[in-house]
Design a protein around this motif. Structure first.
Motif, PDB file in Angstrom:
ATOM      1  N   ALA A  68      -0.118   5.699   2.742  1.00 12.62           N
ATOM      2  CA  ALA A  68       1.017   6.045   1.897  1.00 12.62           C
ATOM      3  C   ALA A  68       1.312   4.851   0.999  1.00 12.62           C
ATOM      4  O   ALA A  68       1.285   3.709   1.461  1.00 12.62           O
ATOM      5  N   MET A  69       1.578   5.112  -0.288  1.00 11.94           N
ATOM      6  CA  MET A  69       1.968   4.014  -1.189  1.00 11.94           C
ATOM      7  C   MET A  69       3.492   3.869  -1.241  1.00 11.94           C
ATOM      8  O   MET A  69       4.007   3.017  -1.969  1.00 11.94           O
ATOM      9  N   HIS A  70       4.180   4.702  -0.479  1.00 13.31           N
ATOM     10  CA  HIS A  70       5.649   4.702  -0.454  1.00 13.31           C
ATOM     11  C   HIS A  70       6.112   4.442   0.971  1.00 13.31           C
ATOM     12  O   HIS A  70       5.440   4.828   1.924  1.00 13.31           O
ATOM     13  N   ILE A  71       7.260   3.796   1.093  1.00 13.08           N
ATOM     14  CA  ILE A  71       7.666   3.254   2.397  1.00 13.08           C
ATOM     15  C   ILE A  71       8.559   4.200   3.172  1.00 13.08           C
ATOM     16  O   ILE A  71       9.070   3.834   4.227  1.00 13.08           O
ATOM     17  N   THR A  72       8.713   5.415   2.686  1.00 14.24           N
ATOM     18  CA  THR A  72       9.409   6.458   3.448  1.00 14.24           C
ATOM     19  C   THR A  72       8.452   7.623   3.704  1.00 14.24           C
ATOM     20  O   THR A  72       8.888   8.771   3.844  1.00 14.24           O
ATOM     21  N   ALA A  73       7.176   7.336   3.788  1.00 12.32           N
ATOM     22  CA  ALA A  73       6.157   8.355   4.046  1.00 12.32           C
ATOM     23  C   ALA A  73       5.084   7.741   4.940  1.00 12.32           C
ATOM     24  O   ALA A  73       4.949   6.517   5.027  1.00 12.32           O
ATOM     25  N   LEU A 109      -3.596  -7.085  -4.154  1.00  8.66           N
ATOM     26  CA  LEU A 109      -3.199  -6.161  -3.093  1.00  8.66           C
ATOM     27  C   LEU A 109      -2.770  -4.863  -3.777  1.00  8.66           C
ATOM     28  O   LEU A 109      -1.891  -4.881  -4.643  1.00  8.66           O
ATOM     29  N   ASP A 110      -3.398  -3.766  -3.395  1.00 13.98           N
ATOM     30  CA  ASP A 110      -3.215  -2.490  -4.111  1.00 13.98           C
ATOM     31  C   ASP A 110      -2.014  -1.741  -3.522  1.00 13.98           C
ATOM     32  O   ASP A 110      -2.156  -0.857  -2.691  1.00 13.98           O
ATOM     33  N   PHE A 111      -0.824  -2.121  -4.001  1.00 14.91           N
ATOM     34  CA  PHE A 111       0.433  -1.682  -3.405  1.00 14.91           C
ATOM     35  C   PHE A 111       1.153  -0.655  -4.257  1.00 14.91           C
ATOM     36  O   PHE A 111       1.080  -0.697  -5.489  1.00 14.91           O
ATOM     37  N   GLY A 112       1.906   0.221  -3.600  1.00 15.52           N
ATOM     38  CA  GLY A 112       2.888   1.057  -4.264  1.00 15.52           C
ATOM     39  C   GLY A 112       4.096   0.214  -4.655  1.00 15.52           C
ATOM     40  O   GLY A 112       4.158  -0.992  -4.363  1.00 15.52           O
ATOM     41  N   PRO A 113       5.085   0.853  -5.296  1.00 17.94           N
ATOM     42  CA  PRO A 113       6.175   0.108  -5.944  1.00 17.94           C
ATOM     43  C   PRO A 113       7.002  -0.787  -5.021  1.00 17.94           C
ATOM     44  O   PRO A 113       7.497  -1.824  -5.453  1.00 17.94           O
ATOM     45  N   LYS A 131     -12.464  -9.523  -5.086  1.00 19.56           N
ATOM     46  CA  LYS A 131     -11.884  -8.629  -6.100  1.00 19.56           C
ATOM     47  C   LYS A 131     -11.782  -7.193  -5.600  1.00 19.56           C
ATOM     48  O   LYS A 131     -10.922  -6.419  -6.051  1.00 19.56           O
ATOM     49  N   GLU A 132     -12.730  -6.778  -4.763  1.00 25.27           N
ATOM     50  CA  GLU A 132     -12.765  -5.399  -4.229  1.00 25.27           C
ATOM     51  C   GLU A 132     -13.049  -5.465  -2.741  1.00 25.27           C
ATOM     52  O   GLU A 132     -14.026  -6.110  -2.328  1.00 25.27           O
ATOM     53  N   GLY A 133     -12.234  -4.806  -1.938  1.00 20.08           N
ATOM     54  CA  GLY A 133     -12.492  -4.811  -0.503  1.00 20.08           C
ATOM     55  C   GLY A 133     -11.277  -4.419   0.295  1.00 20.08           C
ATOM     56  O   GLY A 133     -10.417  -3.657  -0.176  1.00 20.08           O
ATOM     57  N   LEU A 134     -11.200  -4.953   1.505  1.00 18.98           N
ATOM     58  CA  LEU A 134     -10.091  -4.650   2.408  1.00 18.98           C
ATOM     59  C   LEU A 134      -9.516  -5.950   2.957  1.00 18.98           C
ATOM     60  O   LEU A 134     -10.241  -6.897   3.249  1.00 18.98           O
ATOM     61  N   CYS A 135      -8.191  -5.954   3.110  1.00 24.39           N
ATOM     62  CA  CYS A 135      -7.463  -7.111   3.643  1.00 24.39           C
ATOM     63  C   CYS A 135      -6.748  -6.692   4.918  1.00 24.39           C
ATOM     64  O   CYS A 135      -5.872  -5.826   4.877  1.00 24.39           O
ATOM     65  N   LEU A 136      -7.151  -7.284   6.032  1.00 23.96           N
ATOM     66  CA  LEU A 136      -6.498  -7.049   7.326  1.00 23.96           C
ATOM     67  C   LEU A 136      -5.492  -8.166   7.571  1.00 23.96           C
ATOM     68  O   LEU A 136      -5.838  -9.347   7.437  1.00 23.96           O
ATOM     69  N   VAL A 137      -4.268  -7.798   7.937  1.00 20.58           N
ATOM     70  CA  VAL A 137      -3.257  -8.781   8.324  1.00 20.58           C
ATOM     71  C   VAL A 137      -2.724  -8.364   9.684  1.00 20.58           C
ATOM     72  O   VAL A 137      -2.181  -7.259   9.819  1.00 20.58           O
ATOM     73  N   ASN A 138      -2.922  -9.202  10.701  1.00 18.44           N
ATOM     74  CA  ASN A 138      -2.450  -8.809  12.039  1.00 18.44           C
ATOM     75  C   ASN A 138      -1.755  -9.957  12.758  1.00 18.44           C
ATOM     76  O   ASN A 138      -2.076 -11.127  12.554  1.00 18.44           O
ATOM     77  N   ALA A 139      -0.790  -9.573  13.587  1.00 15.61           N
ATOM     78  CA  ALA A 139      -0.198 -10.532  14.518  1.00 15.61           C
ATOM     79  C   ALA A 139      -1.268 -10.929  15.520  1.00 15.61           C
ATOM     80  O   ALA A 139      -2.019 -10.084  15.999  1.00 15.61           O
ATOM     81  N   SER A 165     -17.371   0.168  -3.823  1.00 15.43           N
ATOM     82  CA  SER A 165     -15.986   0.492  -3.481  1.00 15.43           C
ATOM     83  C   SER A 165     -15.491   1.613  -4.376  1.00 15.43           C
ATOM     84  O   SER A 165     -15.954   1.778  -5.516  1.00 15.43           O
ATOM     85  N   TYR A 166     -14.581   2.376  -3.845  1.00 13.10           N
ATOM     86  CA  TYR A 166     -14.063   3.580  -4.497  1.00 13.10           C
ATOM     87  C   TYR A 166     -12.558   3.616  -4.286  1.00 13.10           C
ATOM     88  O   TYR A 166     -12.075   3.263  -3.203  1.00 13.10           O
ATOM     89  N   ARG A 167     -11.835   4.077  -5.286  1.00 15.02           N
ATOM     90  CA  ARG A 167     -10.367   4.138  -5.210  1.00 15.02           C
ATOM     91  C   ARG A 167      -9.870   5.410  -5.862  1.00 15.02           C
ATOM     92  O   ARG A 167     -10.299   5.753  -6.970  1.00 15.02           O
ATOM     93  N   LYS A 168      -8.960   6.086  -5.203  1.00 14.12           N
ATOM     94  CA  LYS A 168      -8.314   7.231  -5.840  1.00 14.12           C
ATOM     95  C   LYS A 168      -6.885   7.374  -5.320  1.00 14.12           C
ATOM     96  O   LYS A 168      -6.622   7.164  -4.148  1.00 14.12           O
ATOM     97  N   GLU A 169      -5.990   7.786  -6.215  1.00 13.10           N
ATOM     98  CA  GLU A 169      -4.630   8.123  -5.800  1.00 13.10           C
ATOM     99  C   GLU A 169      -4.504   9.635  -5.709  1.00 13.10           C
ATOM    100  O   GLU A 169      -4.905  10.359  -6.629  1.00 13.10           O
ATOM    101  N   LEU A 170      -3.940  10.092  -4.593  1.00 15.47           N
ATOM    102  CA  LEU A 170      -3.589  11.514  -4.457  1.00 15.47           C
ATOM    103  C   LEU A 170      -2.082  11.630  -4.690  1.00 15.47           C
ATOM    104  O   LEU A 170      -1.294  10.940  -4.051  1.00 15.47           O
ATOM    105  N   TRP A 171      -1.691  12.509  -5.597  1.00 11.51           N
ATOM    106  CA  TRP A 171      -0.272  12.719  -5.883  1.00 11.51           C
ATOM    107  C   TRP A 171       0.251  13.928  -5.118  1.00 11.51           C
ATOM    108  O   TRP A 171      -0.427  14.952  -5.052  1.00 11.51           O
TER     109      TRP A 171
END
Lengths: 139, 139, 139
Positions: free
Chosen positions: C43-48, B111-115, B35-43, C3-9
């Motif tokens: 970056a949570m955005h794919i142009t940054a 997976l904690d993703f942006g849009p 539920k909380e952690g890090l996910c590594l995905v590598n070739a 675990s800790y999570r924060k978004e920087l805007w």
């Protein structure tokens, strides 16, 4: 959770070179006693890289030629950064292409690698002592 | 601390392609129960990448054209690596530009993703079976 | 494991810029109370991008010139991605060169950095609000 930290010191006698550090990182992992987790290996200097690729000298020659084409050292005056008295602006660029760090899975006490993965230190502004950080977290 | 490991096998029928593996990695995360952690995905192969960017075919076309400009496949004789009998030196370069791996935050079991973030396998020397490693650590 | 999570805007008023976010990430680490572990900043955005390099304005100028040479914004019609109504295909490429994320060792409650390492947000398609994710795991 266990954590382990070690600095690897390198002094590359030339401006640029690639150094295979796989065995040193494997030694760290053994020393850590960690069986499951993640292993971070990063350059602690901003004109150097840590990356994973092939242990093949022809490829390393090709990387050298290619990086020099993408971000040439000369003329050094083309870079504003070099007005600070440095001549290593190109090294800051080459390092971005090759990357600062790798994160490697640790499984059953081993670096969880595919068939040809080796870890390299990429030096782009050498002739002085510099460091690589190995940090392993897990259990 | 829990840890989870899975290999995803891919066989790309062309020399180069980008394959969306987001759903496969989401399936791994569900299976892991973390539920909380890090996910590594590598070739696991050194002529392939894992990267995060846009699921848009025009962009993938642009990446193909751009990478071929930065590190052309032809003439294959320009690369020392190809004297080993390979013809994939350019693939080792393209992989460095696009990267070996991604590390993704896991938050509330997702997976904690942006849009617009999607995970891609970038193949630069295909037409054979290759692997991606998914390693998840956390709780 | 904690675990800790924060978004920087961030809202960069220009199309492209580099913003030093080291202090903000250090604040996150303090707030997390985590002493040993790993800190992911992406970056949570794919142009940054998020990357680690030198806090030196001349170098940032050089990066801008260099990235524009490797992946020019103009002519925007050269990129298929821009047929979707966007004009940011070049930003998706610049972001791959500079990278999506960094993973930083946390040791004794500090970001475990070499002498000149600073964390930057690299904006390649700005003039709107975008986010950076800080995720810290450890103990």
């Amino acid at each position: 959770m266990k954590s382990y930290r070690k600095e690897l010191w390198l002094e590359v006698p030339t401006r640029r070179a690639f150094v295979n550090i796989t065995h040193e990182v494997e030694d760290c992992l053994r020393e850590s006693g960690i069986k499951e987790g993640l292993c971070l290996v990063n350059a602690m200097h901003i004109t150097a890289s840590v990356f994973i690729n092939d242990n093949e000298s022809g490829l390393h020659h090709d990387y050298e030629v290619w990086l020099e084409k993408l971000a040439p050292h000369e003329p050094t005056g083309q870079y504003h950064h070099n007005r600070t008295g440095e001549d290593n602006a190109d090294a800051h660029m080459k390092r971005q292409v090759m990357g600062r760090e790798v994160v490697i899975a640790v499984t059953n006490g081993k670096l969880d690698f595919g068939p040809w993965e080796s870890i390299f230190y990429g030096e782009f502004d050498g002739r002085r002592r510099k460091r690589v950080l190995v940090k392993i977290v897990g259990e």
